[in-house]
Design a protein around this motif. Sequence first.
Motif, mmCIF file in Angstrom:
data_model
loop_
_atom_site.group_PDB
_atom_site.id
_atom_site.type_symbol
_atom_site.label_atom_id
_atom_site.label_comp_id
_atom_site.label_asym_id
_atom_site.label_seq_id
_atom_site.Cartn_x
_atom_site.Cartn_y
_atom_site.Cartn_z
ATOM 1 N N GLN A 51 0.818 -1.204 0.000
ATOM 2 C CA GLN A 51 0.000 0.000 0.000
ATOM 3 C C GLN A 51 0.855 1.258 0.000
ATOM 4 O O GLN A 51 1.985 1.258 0.501
ATOM 5 N N PHE A 52 0.270 2.313 -0.570
ATOM 6 C CA PHE A 52 0.874 3.637 -0.519
ATOM 7 C C PHE A 52 -0.186 4.605 -0.028
ATOM 8 O O PHE A 52 -1.282 4.663 -0.590
ATOM 9 N N PHE A 53 0.114 5.312 1.052
ATOM 10 C CA PHE A 53 -0.778 6.305 1.640
ATOM 11 C C PHE A 53 -0.236 7.685 1.280
ATOM 12 O O PHE A 53 0.949 7.956 1.505
ATOM 13 N N PHE A 54 -1.108 8.553 0.742
ATOM 14 C CA PHE A 54 -0.688 9.884 0.318
ATOM 15 C C PHE A 54 -1.676 10.913 0.840
ATOM 16 O O PHE A 54 -2.866 10.879 0.488
ATOM 17 N N GLN A 74 0.593 16.452 0.935
ATOM 18 C CA GLN A 74 1.494 16.162 -0.186
ATOM 19 C C GLN A 74 2.669 15.266 0.204
ATOM 20 O O GLN A 74 3.679 15.217 -0.500
ATOM 21 N N GLU A 75 2.519 14.508 1.295
ATOM 22 C CA GLU A 75 3.531 13.525 1.699
ATOM 23 C C GLU A 75 2.879 12.152 1.784
ATOM 24 O O GLU A 75 1.684 12.032 2.049
ATOM 25 N N GLY A 76 3.699 11.116 1.564
ATOM 26 C CA GLY A 76 3.169 9.763 1.603
ATOM 27 C C GLY A 76 4.161 8.765 2.138
ATOM 28 O O GLY A 76 5.327 9.087 2.392
ATOM 29 N N ILE A 77 3.674 7.531 2.289
ATOM 30 C CA ILE A 77 4.525 6.441 2.769
ATOM 31 C C ILE A 77 4.045 5.129 2.170
ATOM 32 O O ILE A 77 2.843 4.890 2.033
#
Length: 113
Positions: A51-54, A74-77
């Motif tokens: 998964q990518f959370f943004f 505007q940041e994700g993980i």
Amino acid sequence: MKISKQNAEHYVWGSICDGWHLVKNQELSVIHERMPAHTAEVKHYHERSRQFFFVLSGVACMVVNGEEIWLHSQEGIEVPPFVPHQMFNKSDADTEFLVISQPTSRGDRIAVE
């Protein structure tokens, strides 16, 4: 077909959080989610899904494998399979974000206590 929050399939989770399915198939899931102030999801992991959370707006606190990571607009993980994670909105305002899962996380969620 053009897709947006206004015409996407909507659902409610955690009794007061919102999700909109922007892409919904077995290979890929893209969900726009909204967490009101002072809410959290259940700590969990996935066996298959990466998964990518943004964060689109607001601030989120992600606890990934026991480490607290603050995400601003505007940041994700990225969270790989088998890594326990949990999102919190510890702020006084809504947080909106995208959750991109490949393959879909549907049926692939294991709660952690």
